[in-house]
Design a protein around this motif. Structure first.
Motif, short mmCIF file in Angstrom:
data_model
loop_
_atom_site.label_atom_id
_atom_site.label_comp_id
_atom_site.label_asym_id
_atom_site.label_seq_id
_atom_site.Cartn_x
_atom_site.Cartn_y
_atom_site.Cartn_z
N UNK A 227 0.82 -1.21 0.00
CA UNK A 227 0.00 0.00 0.00
C UNK A 227 0.86 1.27 0.00
N UNK A 228 2.11 1.16 0.42
CA UNK A 228 3.02 2.30 0.41
C UNK A 228 3.32 2.83 -0.97
N UNK A 229 3.01 2.06 -2.01
CA UNK A 229 3.23 2.53 -3.38
C UNK A 229 2.45 3.82 -3.61
N UNK A 230 1.28 3.91 -2.99
CA UNK A 230 0.43 5.09 -3.17
C UNK A 230 1.10 6.36 -2.67
N UNK A 231 2.04 6.23 -1.74
CA UNK A 231 2.73 7.38 -1.15
C UNK A 231 4.03 7.74 -1.87
N UNK A 232 4.41 6.97 -2.87
CA UNK A 232 5.65 7.26 -3.59
C UNK A 232 5.54 8.56 -4.36
N UNK A 233 6.69 9.16 -4.60
CA UNK A 233 6.73 10.45 -5.29
C UNK A 233 7.46 10.30 -6.63
N UNK A 234 7.50 11.38 -7.37
CA UNK A 234 8.23 11.34 -8.64
C UNK A 234 9.72 11.10 -8.40
N UNK A 235 10.23 11.51 -7.25
CA UNK A 235 11.63 11.23 -6.91
C UNK A 235 11.86 9.71 -6.79
N UNK A 236 10.88 9.01 -6.21
CA UNK A 236 10.98 7.55 -6.11
C UNK A 236 10.93 6.90 -7.49
N UNK A 237 10.07 7.42 -8.34
CA UNK A 237 9.97 6.91 -9.72
C UNK A 237 11.29 7.11 -10.44
N UNK A 238 11.89 8.28 -10.28
CA UNK A 238 13.18 8.57 -10.90
C UNK A 238 14.25 7.60 -10.41
N UNK A 239 14.26 7.32 -9.12
CA UNK A 239 15.23 6.36 -8.57
C UNK A 239 15.01 4.97 -9.15
N UNK A 240 13.76 4.57 -9.32
CA UNK A 240 13.45 3.26 -9.91
C UNK A 240 13.90 3.22 -11.37
N UNK A 241 13.69 4.32 -12.09
CA UNK A 241 14.15 4.38 -13.48
C UNK A 241 15.67 4.25 -13.55
N UNK A 242 16.36 4.83 -12.60
CA UNK A 242 17.82 4.70 -12.56
C UNK A 242 18.26 3.26 -12.32
N UNK A 243 17.48 2.51 -11.56
CA UNK A 243 17.78 1.09 -11.36
C UNK A 243 17.71 0.34 -12.69
N UNK A 244 16.71 0.69 -13.50
CA UNK A 244 16.59 0.06 -14.83
C UNK A 244 17.79 0.44 -15.68
N UNK A 245 18.16 1.70 -15.67
CA UNK A 245 19.29 2.15 -16.48
C UNK A 245 20.58 1.42 -16.10
N UNK A 246 20.73 1.05 -14.84
CA UNK A 246 21.91 0.29 -14.41
C UNK A 246 22.02 -1.05 -15.12
N UNK A 247 20.89 -1.57 -15.61
CA UNK A 247 20.92 -2.85 -16.32
C UNK A 247 21.40 -2.67 -17.75
#
Length: 199
Positions: A128-148
């Motif tokens: 349920x904490x996904x609902x509280x994520x921010x665009x900063x969290x999304x950016x960090x997740x995108x960076x995890x993808x870029x590491x691949x």
């Protein structure tokens, strides 16, 4: 062993001068989300299939990679299959990814069997904490993808992206999710991407 994951071809399948009367995909039950991440990275990295960027489970190259891992065979074993047998393999592999995130009550995912990571055993995970994520969290997740080493305009289809969001939403390390059995991790991915979070 799950009998639905052992495929019996109409006639023996011939690969490198050896006949196979069954195709055993029961290894799907042992794969983790990290295996799916590596398969996705391999397919995208090779440039073999861009469908994997938009819909991983729809990509034949991705299906073949996962099947090869499950059967402990080279990917060429699956690349040369006739369309009928290949379709049966596709159905078996896709069954692992068939979770519907909207089925999770209050965004709590129930695992098929208890999962242990770092000495902690859990049978559910509250996302349920996904609902509280921010665009900063999304950016960090995108960076995890870029590491691949891959990039897509639609990041939510990358397994590592949803693992990163789940980690941020729960406070657990990303490895908690990447080492999870594939079937349960697919439930997590589906729940993180559930439409109810984005209404």
């Amino acid at each position: 062993m799950n009998k639905e994951l052992v495929i019996e071809p109409k006639k023996p399948y011939l690969f490198e001068d050896e006949e196979y009367k069954t195709i055993d995909l029961s290894g799907l039950e042992e794969l983790t989300m990290q295996d799916a991440i590596e398969a996705q990275k391999n397919v995208v990295g090779s440039g073999e299939d861009t469908v994997v960027i938009y819909a991983p489970e729809a990509s034949q190259a991705f299906i073949d990679e996962i099947a090869a891992l499950a059967a402990k065979q080279p990917v060429e074993f699956f690349n040369g299959m006739g369309i009928g047998l290949s379709g049966k393999v596709r159905t078996a592999v896709q069954s692992v990814f068939s979770a519907d995130g909207n089925d999770a009550k209050n965004h709590v995912v129930e695992f098929d069997k208890p999962y242990t990571y770092g000495g902690e055993t859990v049978s559910v995970i509250d996302l349920s904490g996904v609902e509280e994520l921010t665009s900063k969290d999304v950016s960090a997740a995108e960076n995890e993808v870029l590491k691949t080493g891959v990039y897509s305009a639609n990041m939510k289809n990358f397994f590592v992206y949803t693992c990163a969001l789940a980690a941020r939403a729960t406070g657990k390390p990303i490895e908690f999710f990447t080492r999870m059995p594939l079937k349960d991790a697919a439930k997590v991915r589906s729940t993180v991407n559930a439409a109810s979070f984005f209404e």
